[in-house]
Scaffold this motif. Structure first.
Motif, PDB file in Angstrom:
ATOM      1  N   GLN A   2      14.252 -27.232  -9.577  1.00  0.00           N
ATOM      2  CA  GLN A   2      14.753 -26.586 -10.605  1.00  0.00           C
ATOM      3  C   GLN A   2      15.196 -27.849 -11.798  1.00  0.00           C
ATOM      4  O   GLN A   2      15.198 -28.869 -11.295  1.00  0.00           O
ATOM      5  N   SER A   3      14.987 -27.488 -12.982  1.00  0.00           N
ATOM      6  CA  SER A   3      15.151 -28.655 -13.983  1.00  0.00           C
ATOM      7  C   SER A   3      16.514 -28.573 -14.592  1.00  0.00           C
ATOM      8  O   SER A   3      16.777 -27.281 -15.160  1.00  0.00           O
ATOM      9  N   ALA A   4      17.431 -29.444 -14.343  1.00  0.00           N
ATOM     10  CA  ALA A   4      18.606 -29.426 -15.072  1.00  0.00           C
ATOM     11  C   ALA A   4      18.598 -29.340 -16.546  1.00  0.00           C
ATOM     12  O   ALA A   4      19.451 -28.595 -17.206  1.00  0.00           O
ATOM     13  N   SER A   5      17.698 -29.723 -17.287  1.00  0.00           N
ATOM     14  CA  SER A   5      17.542 -29.667 -18.670  1.00  0.00           C
ATOM     15  C   SER A   5      17.125 -28.312 -19.407  1.00  0.00           C
ATOM     16  O   SER A   5      17.497 -27.920 -20.336  1.00  0.00           O
ATOM     17  N   THR A   6      16.690 -27.573 -18.480  1.00  0.00           N
ATOM     18  CA  THR A   6      16.366 -26.036 -18.831  1.00  0.00           C
ATOM     19  C   THR A   6      17.621 -25.236 -18.449  1.00  0.00           C
ATOM     20  O   THR A   6      17.758 -24.548 -17.486  1.00  0.00           O
ATOM     21  N   SER A   7      18.494 -25.285 -19.348  1.00  0.00           N
ATOM     22  CA  SER A   7      19.902 -24.821 -18.922  1.00  0.00           C
ATOM     23  C   SER A   7      20.213 -23.416 -18.989  1.00  0.00           C
ATOM     24  O   SER A   7      21.230 -22.718 -18.822  1.00  0.00           O
ATOM     25  N   TYR A   8      19.376 -22.593 -19.766  1.00  0.00           N
ATOM     26  CA  TYR A   8      19.368 -21.134 -19.632  1.00  0.00           C
ATOM     27  C   TYR A   8      18.121 -20.554 -20.197  1.00  0.00           C
ATOM     28  O   TYR A   8      16.872 -21.262 -20.100  1.00  0.00           O
ATOM     29  N   SER A   9      17.877 -19.262 -19.883  1.00  0.00           N
ATOM     30  CA  SER A   9      16.540 -18.572 -20.060  1.00  0.00           C
ATOM     31  C   SER A   9      16.583 -18.133 -21.628  1.00  0.00           C
ATOM     32  O   SER A   9      17.217 -17.644 -22.074  1.00  0.00           O
ATOM     33  N   PHE A  10      14.958 -18.311 -21.915  1.00  0.00           N
ATOM     34  CA  PHE A  10      14.904 -17.936 -23.460  1.00  0.00           C
ATOM     35  C   PHE A  10      15.069 -16.476 -23.592  1.00  0.00           C
ATOM     36  O   PHE A  10      15.774 -15.807 -24.339  1.00  0.00           O
ATOM     37  N   ILE A 116       7.303 -36.000 -11.191  1.00  0.00           N
ATOM     38  CA  ILE A 116       7.590 -37.295 -10.023  1.00  0.00           C
ATOM     39  C   ILE A 116       6.703 -36.761  -9.000  1.00  0.00           C
ATOM     40  O   ILE A 116       6.317 -35.772  -8.283  1.00  0.00           O
ATOM     41  N   SER A 117       5.711 -37.852  -8.541  1.00  0.00           N
ATOM     42  CA  SER A 117       4.767 -37.934  -7.863  1.00  0.00           C
ATOM     43  C   SER A 117       4.761 -39.096  -6.889  1.00  0.00           C
ATOM     44  O   SER A 117       5.083 -40.474  -7.264  1.00  0.00           O
ATOM     45  N   ASN A 118       4.363 -38.721  -5.525  1.00  0.00           N
ATOM     46  CA  ASN A 118       3.663 -39.972  -4.552  1.00  0.00           C
ATOM     47  C   ASN A 118       2.382 -39.522  -4.226  1.00  0.00           C
ATOM     48  O   ASN A 118       1.714 -38.747  -4.744  1.00  0.00           O
ATOM     49  N   LYS A 119       1.945 -40.207  -3.095  1.00  0.00           N
ATOM     50  CA  LYS A 119       0.750 -40.113  -2.429  1.00  0.00           C
ATOM     51  C   LYS A 119       0.660 -38.598  -1.971  1.00  0.00           C
ATOM     52  O   LYS A 119      -0.513 -38.226  -2.310  1.00  0.00           O
ATOM     53  N   ASN A 120       1.353 -37.856  -1.599  1.00  0.00           N
ATOM     54  CA  ASN A 120       1.043 -36.666  -0.969  1.00  0.00           C
ATOM     55  C   ASN A 120       2.019 -35.591  -1.663  1.00  0.00           C
ATOM     56  O   ASN A 120       1.576 -34.253  -1.247  1.00  0.00           O
ATOM     57  N   LEU A 121       3.034 -35.830  -2.328  1.00  0.00           N
ATOM     58  CA  LEU A 121       3.727 -34.625  -2.943  1.00  0.00           C
ATOM     59  C   LEU A 121       3.761 -35.030  -4.601  1.00  0.00           C
ATOM     60  O   LEU A 121       3.914 -35.752  -5.129  1.00  0.00           O
ATOM     61  N   LEU A 122       3.675 -33.576  -5.083  1.00  0.00           N
ATOM     62  CA  LEU A 122       4.022 -33.660  -6.496  1.00  0.00           C
ATOM     63  C   LEU A 122       5.259 -32.521  -6.698  1.00  0.00           C
ATOM     64  O   LEU A 122       5.355 -31.414  -6.348  1.00  0.00           O
ATOM     65  N   PHE A 123       6.258 -33.131  -7.361  1.00  0.00           N
ATOM     66  CA  PHE A 123       7.256 -32.249  -7.773  1.00  0.00           C
ATOM     67  C   PHE A 123       7.372 -31.840  -9.229  1.00  0.00           C
ATOM     68  O   PHE A 123       6.933 -32.413 -10.190  1.00  0.00           O
ATOM     69  N   LEU A 124       7.159 -30.317  -9.240  1.00  0.00           N
ATOM     70  CA  LEU A 124       6.961 -29.661 -10.749  1.00  0.00           C
ATOM     71  C   LEU A 124       8.056 -28.942 -11.106  1.00  0.00           C
ATOM     72  O   LEU A 124       8.392 -28.006 -10.566  1.00  0.00           O
ATOM     73  N   PRO A 125       8.885 -29.553 -12.071  1.00  0.00           N
ATOM     74  CA  PRO A 125      10.011 -28.885 -12.498  1.00  0.00           C
ATOM     75  C   PRO A 125       9.512 -27.603 -13.449  1.00  0.00           C
ATOM     76  O   PRO A 125       8.274 -27.225 -13.723  1.00  0.00           O
ATOM     77  N   CYS A 126      10.643 -26.532 -13.298  1.00  0.00           N
ATOM     78  CA  CYS A 126      10.527 -25.315 -13.889  1.00  0.00           C
ATOM     79  C   CYS A 126       9.803 -25.077 -15.512  1.00  0.00           C
ATOM     80  O   CYS A 126       9.520 -24.459 -16.117  1.00  0.00           O
ATOM     81  N   ASN A 127      10.258 -26.265 -16.157  1.00  0.00           N
ATOM     82  CA  ASN A 127      10.067 -26.416 -17.681  1.00  0.00           C
ATOM     83  C   ASN A 127       8.944 -27.265 -17.815  1.00  0.00           C
ATOM     84  O   ASN A 127       8.784 -27.895 -18.845  1.00  0.00           O
ATOM     85  N   THR A 128       7.845 -27.127 -17.299  1.00  0.00           N
ATOM     86  CA  THR A 128       6.437 -27.976 -17.187  1.00  0.00           C
ATOM     87  C   THR A 128       5.576 -27.010 -17.364  1.00  0.00           C
ATOM     88  O   THR A 128       5.266 -26.077 -16.627  1.00  0.00           O
ATOM     89  N   VAL A 129       4.445 -27.192 -18.077  1.00  0.00           N
ATOM     90  CA  VAL A 129       3.401 -26.496 -18.599  1.00  0.00           C
ATOM     91  C   VAL A 129       2.254 -27.403 -18.066  1.00  0.00           C
ATOM     92  O   VAL A 129       1.844 -28.690 -18.844  1.00  0.00           O
TER      93      VAL A 129
END
Length: 328
Positions: A2-10, A116-129
């Motif tokens: 969840q991305s804190a910066s996406t504070s509401y739904s369009f 945010i990524s390391n060798k094995n994990l990629l964190f994908l925020p909801c407000n990313t395309v």
């Protein structure tokens, strides 16, 4: 994540969520696919995902992914999620990544709520395309927080991904219609006489463009019905909208199941030519754009001869009476 910066739904897709306080902009559709589904499919094509981990409070995302992809999905509780985020953000912050985004090694830490990524994990925020030009060494992405930023991303995606025309052989295009520039036109689309489609534009399955209408630089998702003599410019339709005759809709976001009566439209420029402002939770934000229309949320009915002034949001399930100048 969840991305804190996406504070509401369009457009307020809360009907698909357990917790209506969680924004659901990842449910927005791009080129006929839910944003989160598209992201997962693109990343899986590059790296071969083992599992997608989804916090239980975002379980509507799990349903989206499971219903449209074959990637395994596992829901994790908040404690496990917090441990993963804290551990891997801490690891990533130790890495100097000022030069480039390289996902083939222990990379990247950009700004919080981006990627945010390391060798094995990629964190994908909801407000990313995620962009289609990505490869294993460089993951192209766009981040958005506000609706005008999402509209800008739509324009970038259209320019970058609609580079030549792809017209389904199941679409029906009148001989007098004009297709100018690259367009994607899906199955069962009907383009009536003397209509003009100016690319780059995407028209989703089951949509209709009426006689004499102009569609330019826009994304129309499934079952969008545009009546005759309308102009649609640089606008995003979430799907299943019905737009009557002689409407002008510019630089706007239109939700699902929206109906416009005749002779209505969204104004997109202030008489002062200054930047348009947009109100969020009682506060005015400068959009940084002197062209910005409206956000019309899901399930709205707009009467005939309605003018929606620049930078306005119409809440979901609203009914706007005929002849209204919407200036709230």
């Amino acid at each position: 994540m969840q991305s804190a910066s996406t504070s509401y739904s369009f457009l307020d897709y809360n009907e698909s969520e357990v917790d209506s306080s969680i924004p659901s902009n990842c449910s927005l559709y791009l080129f006929g696919r839910a944003l989160i589904t598209r992201n997962v499919e693109l990343i899986d094509s590059l790296y071969g995902l083992e599992t997608v981990l989804v916090p239980k409070k975002l379980n509507f995302i799990s349903r989206l992914i499971k219903s449209t992809t074959n990637v395994p999905v596992e829901e994790i509780d908040e404690t496990t999620y917090d441990k993963l985020v804290k551990r891997d953000i801490r690891v990533s912050q130790k890495i100097n990544v000022s030069e480039k985004n390289d996902f083939s090694s222990n990379t990247i830490h950009m700004q919080q709520n981006t990627l945010i990524s390391n060798k094995n994990l990629l964190f994908l925020p909801c407000n990313t395309v995620v962009g289609r030009k990505s490869d294993k060494r460089s993951l192209e992405y766009y981040k958005f927080q506000y609706p005008w930023e999402f509209l800008e991303i739509i324009q970038d995606l259209l320019r970058n991904e609609v580079t030549h025309s792809i017209i389904s052989n199941r679409a029906s295009i009148a001989k007098t219609a004009i297709i100018e520039g690259p367009c994607i036109i899906e199955d069962n689309v009907v383009i009536d006489d003397f209509a003009k489609i100016k690319g780059p534009t995407y028209i989703g399955s089951g949509s209709f463009v009426g006689m004499g209408s102009l569609i330019r630089n826009s994304m129309l998702d499934y079952n969008t019905n545009i009546g005759f003599n309308c102009e649609i410019g640089k606008t995003y339709f979430a799907g299943n909208a019905k737009i009557s005759h002689h409407n002008v809709i510019l630089d706007s976001m239109i939700g699902k199941n929206v109906w416009f009566g005749g002779y209505s439209g969204t104004a997109n420029v202030l008489l002062t030519r200054k930047n348009v402002q947009y109100r969020i939770n009682g506060n005015l934000f400068d959009t940084g754009r002197n062209h910005f229309g409206a956000v019309v949320s899901n399930n709205c009915s707009i009467g005939a001869s309605v003018i929606i002034l620049p930078g306005r949001k119409i809440p979901p399930d609203s009914i706007v009476p005929a002849g209204t100048i919407f200036s709230k």
